[in-house]
Design a protein around this motif. Structure first.
Motif, short mmCIF file in Angstrom:
data_model
loop_
_atom_site.label_atom_id
_atom_site.label_comp_id
_atom_site.label_asym_id
_atom_site.label_seq_id
_atom_site.Cartn_x
_atom_site.Cartn_y
_atom_site.Cartn_z
N PRO A 28 0.81 -1.22 0.00
CA PRO A 28 0.00 0.00 0.00
C PRO A 28 0.84 1.27 0.00
CG PRO A 28 -0.15 -1.13 2.12
CD PRO A 28 0.54 -2.06 1.18
N ILE A 29 2.04 1.22 0.62
CA ILE A 29 2.92 2.39 0.59
C ILE A 29 3.38 2.64 -0.84
CG2 ILE A 29 5.05 3.40 1.48
CD1 ILE A 29 4.85 1.45 3.84
N PHE A 30 3.81 1.57 -1.50
CA PHE A 30 4.26 1.66 -2.88
C PHE A 30 3.14 2.20 -3.76
CE2 PHE A 30 4.48 -0.31 -7.10
CZ PHE A 30 5.75 0.08 -7.52
N GLU A 31 1.95 1.66 -3.60
CA GLU A 31 0.84 2.08 -4.44
C GLU A 31 0.51 3.56 -4.26
OE1 GLU A 31 -3.76 1.14 -4.29
OE2 GLU A 31 -2.65 -0.46 -5.27
N GLU A 32 0.49 4.02 -3.01
CA GLU A 32 0.19 5.43 -2.76
C GLU A 32 1.25 6.34 -3.38
OE1 GLU A 32 -2.62 6.68 -1.55
OE2 GLU A 32 -3.30 4.60 -1.48
N LYS A 33 2.49 5.89 -3.39
CA LYS A 33 3.55 6.69 -3.99
C LYS A 33 3.42 6.72 -5.51
CE LYS A 33 7.58 6.90 -1.97
NZ LYS A 33 8.89 6.60 -1.31
N VAL A 34 2.97 5.61 -6.08
CA VAL A 34 2.73 5.60 -7.52
C VAL A 34 1.56 6.53 -7.87
CG1 VAL A 34 2.07 4.18 -9.51
CG2 VAL A 34 3.63 3.26 -7.78
N VAL A 35 0.53 6.50 -7.05
CA VAL A 35 -0.61 7.39 -7.26
C VAL A 35 -0.16 8.85 -7.17
CG1 VAL A 35 -2.80 8.21 -6.26
CG2 VAL A 35 -2.37 5.75 -6.51
N ASP A 36 0.66 9.17 -6.19
CA ASP A 36 1.19 10.54 -6.08
C ASP A 36 1.98 10.92 -7.33
OD1 ASP A 36 0.12 11.07 -3.59
OD2 ASP A 36 1.86 10.31 -2.50
N HIS A 37 2.77 9.97 -7.83
CA HIS A 37 3.54 10.21 -9.06
C HIS A 37 2.60 10.54 -10.22
CE1 HIS A 37 6.26 9.52 -12.43
NE2 HIS A 37 5.43 8.60 -12.87
N LEU A 38 1.52 9.77 -10.35
CA LEU A 38 0.58 9.98 -11.44
C LEU A 38 -0.19 11.29 -11.28
CD1 LEU A 38 -0.77 6.34 -11.82
CD2 LEU A 38 0.64 7.58 -13.46
N LEU A 39 -0.55 11.63 -10.04
CA LEU A 39 -1.29 12.87 -9.81
C LEU A 39 -0.47 14.09 -10.20
CD1 LEU A 39 -3.05 12.14 -6.38
CD2 LEU A 39 -4.08 12.17 -8.67
N GLY A 40 0.85 13.95 -10.19
CA GLY A 40 1.70 15.04 -10.62
C GLY A 40 1.78 15.18 -12.13
N GLN A 41 1.20 14.20 -12.86
CA GLN A 41 1.28 14.23 -14.31
C GLN A 41 -0.06 14.49 -14.99
OE1 GLN A 41 3.03 10.33 -15.07
NE2 GLN A 41 5.04 11.28 -15.29
N ILE A 42 -1.14 14.44 -14.23
CA ILE A 42 -2.47 14.62 -14.83
C ILE A 42 -3.05 15.96 -14.41
CG2 ILE A 42 -2.83 12.12 -14.74
CD1 ILE A 42 -4.71 12.56 -12.39
N SER A 43 -4.20 16.29 -14.98
CA SER A 43 -4.88 17.54 -14.65
C SER A 43 -5.85 17.31 -13.50
CB SER A 43 -5.64 18.06 -15.88
OG SER A 43 -6.41 19.20 -15.55
N VAL A 44 -5.66 18.04 -12.41
CA VAL A 44 -6.51 17.91 -11.23
C VAL A 44 -7.16 19.26 -10.94
CG1 VAL A 44 -6.63 17.30 -8.80
CG2 VAL A 44 -4.99 16.13 -10.29
N THR A 45 -8.48 19.28 -10.94
CA THR A 45 -9.23 20.52 -10.68
C THR A 45 -9.95 20.42 -9.35
OG1 THR A 45 -9.59 20.83 -13.06
CG2 THR A 45 -11.00 22.09 -11.56
N ASP A 46 -9.69 21.37 -8.48
CA ASP A 46 -10.35 21.39 -7.17
C ASP A 46 -11.77 21.94 -7.29
OD1 ASP A 46 -8.15 20.36 -5.98
OD2 ASP A 46 -7.50 22.22 -5.00
N LYS A 47 -12.67 21.32 -6.54
CA LYS A 47 -14.07 21.75 -6.53
C LYS A 47 -14.56 21.77 -5.09
CE LYS A 47 -18.70 20.25 -7.95
NZ LYS A 47 -19.48 19.14 -8.57
#
Length: 482
Positions: free
Chosen positions: A414-433
């Motif tokens: 789960p630590i590895f997965e969360e770090k991969v998710v963080d990596h991906l979130l830095g590459q995609i478009s995230v809009t706060d609502k």
């Protein structure tokens, strides 16, 4: 060693391996020669034991060691030479005929065995820059912080005994015995129990019937357990409680001030508010994170449609199904009670298992290509956090995990997965609502049942919101391809 591929269908592979008898003999002689200078046998000087005598005494056992050595080393070397990764531990088959086995151990026959496995499919990492997701954010208002502070303050509220009749908000201290069909039932008896009227802690209707009682009163209360009551043997049953009231106490007023905070072990009411604000922000932030992650996983699921290794899917399905059926059994329910059938539920969970395995492989590949690492410090912190859940058994649990790489992998995943998710979130478009609490906490059935995260969470069965809960994918999911 002769290596021949006998099956190459989809992800399935079978390899036939033949080690000629002369090669087996050579390996045995090497071991015997090594042992010759070490063994001590009565009647022979060190290093002077005749090879034939040595072979007679140790030949079979040493040939068995040769066989085991070949089996342990050949699988990984064959896969490495082929440039393949096995989805799970390969299945090794060899002769079960005792006579053939005896010939092999005697060096009179070739050693033949087969290796069957499924390969991790080649995964081509795709560009994720086009993925857009919405991050729902809830700003905790001061009023909610104060409301939570008041709830905490309730735990420190004091009560003063009174002579009059019990009213809503009063605390009633009582002894009681619960009965169904005239027989006392397990868990239905207590002495010196405290109940604040109006708190909703007891079965619906129980507290209402205590309004007006006084210290020393006896009363028989009649209630019906809810149909969805957690104890299946009591669900929907009519029951009586023979109550003896020992005290009625009035609640003293509470006020959010420094004195209250000090009673709770804090220096000021502002510090209390700070702590509550942090807890609420963490709570809602966790929900925000889960929703963001689900959107990301949905996008990845749509982008990667390769065949998942069947054995991994079967293993994951079995994990899910075991939890589903266990939860149903504990609740005393059937699939019909959940507005579905076993066949439909199996099909739904099979799809979920396939999704989890596929996403686990994708995340592992992305993390590997991105060089995502889990540090020793992170692993140590995770292990300590886990060990703390077992007070009194800390050392035993700690030693178990330190000595079992497979168990440690479950903490790492789960630590590895969360770090991969963080990596991906830095590459995609995230809009706060900005959203309300109700919008953030809204139960989206699709999100709950479709997610394929490695971190354990509760999920629901298909087709009905009151469906049985089950565990999410095991922590190994994100590790499968490593």
């Amino acid at each position: 060693m002769q290596v021949t591929e006998t099956l190459n269908a989809g992800l399935k592979r079978e390899i036939q391996v033949v080690v000629p008898a002369q090669d087996m003999e050579a390996r045995l002689l090497e071991r015997l020669n090594d042992a010759r200078g070490k063994v001590r046998i009565n009647g022979f000087r060190p290093g002077k034991v005749p090879m034939q005598h040595l072979r007679k005494m140790y030949g079979k056992s040493m040939m068995a060691e040769v066989v085991n050595d070949i089996l342990s080393k050949s699988t990984s070397s064959i896969l490495s030479d082929r440039g393949e990764k096995a989805a799970m531990q390969p299945e090794v088959k060899m002769t079960e005929d005792e006579k053939e086995a005896e010939k092999i151990l005697a060096g009179q026959a070739d050693f033949e065995f087969s290796i069957a496995y499924e390969v991790i499919p080649a995964i081509e990492i795709q560009d994720v820059s086009g993925i857009s997701i919405t991050r729902e954010v809830y700003d905790v208002p001061e009023a909610e912080i104060d409301e939570q502070a008041m709830r905490i303050a309730e735990s420190a509220r004091t009560f003063t005994a009174k002579d009059g009749a019990a009213e809503s908000g009063d605390r009633v201290t009582m002894d009681y015995v619960g009965k169904v069909d005239g027989e006392a039932f397990e868990g239905g008896t207590d002495t010196g129990a405290n109940l604040v009227l109006g708190s909703g802690q007891f079965i619906p209707g129980f507290e209402d019937q205590l309004v007006g009682v006084k210290a020393g009163d006896g009363k028989t209360i009649e209630v019906t357990f809810p149909a969805e009551y957690q104890a299946a043997h009591l669900a929907g049953k009519a029951a009586t409680f023979d109550v003896k009231v020992t005290e009625v106490a009035k609640a003293e007023p509470i006020e959010l001030n420094d004195d209250l905070a000090k009673n709770l072990g804090l220096e000021s009411v502002e510090r209390l508010r700070e702590i509550i604000k942090g807890q609420l922000e963490n709570q809602f932030g966790s929900v925000t994170r889960q929703k963001v992650k689900r959107q990301l996983l949905d996008a990845l699921d749509a982008a990667y449609t390769f065949e998942a290794p069947a054995r991994l899917v079967t293993a994951e399905f079995n994990n899910i199904w075991l939890q589903v059926t266990r939860d149903l059994e504990q609740a005393g329910k059937s699939f019909a009670d959940e507005d579905t059938t076993e066949e439909d539920a199996r099909a739904e969970y099979q799809r979920l298992a396939e999704r989890r395995v596929r996403l686990g492989l994708v995340l592992a590949e992305i993390g590997d290509k991105a060089g995502v690492q889990v540090s020793d410090e992170e692993m140590q912190r995770a292990l300590f956090e886990f060990v703390r859940r077992y007070p009194g058994q800390e050392q035993e649990v700690y030693d178990f995990y330190r000595k079992n790489p497979g168990a440690l992998a479950e903490l790492r995943a789960p630590i590895f997965e969360e770090k991969v998710v963080d990596h991906l979130l830095g590459q995609i478009s995230v809009t706060d609502k900005k959203v309300s609490k109700e919008e953030l906490m809204a139960d989206d059935e699709a999100e709950k049942s479709e997610t394929a995260e490695a971190a354990p969470e509760k999920e629901k069965a298909p087709k009905k919101k009151a469906a049985p809960k089950k565990k999410a994918a095991k922590a190994e999911d994100a590790e499968t391809a490593e």
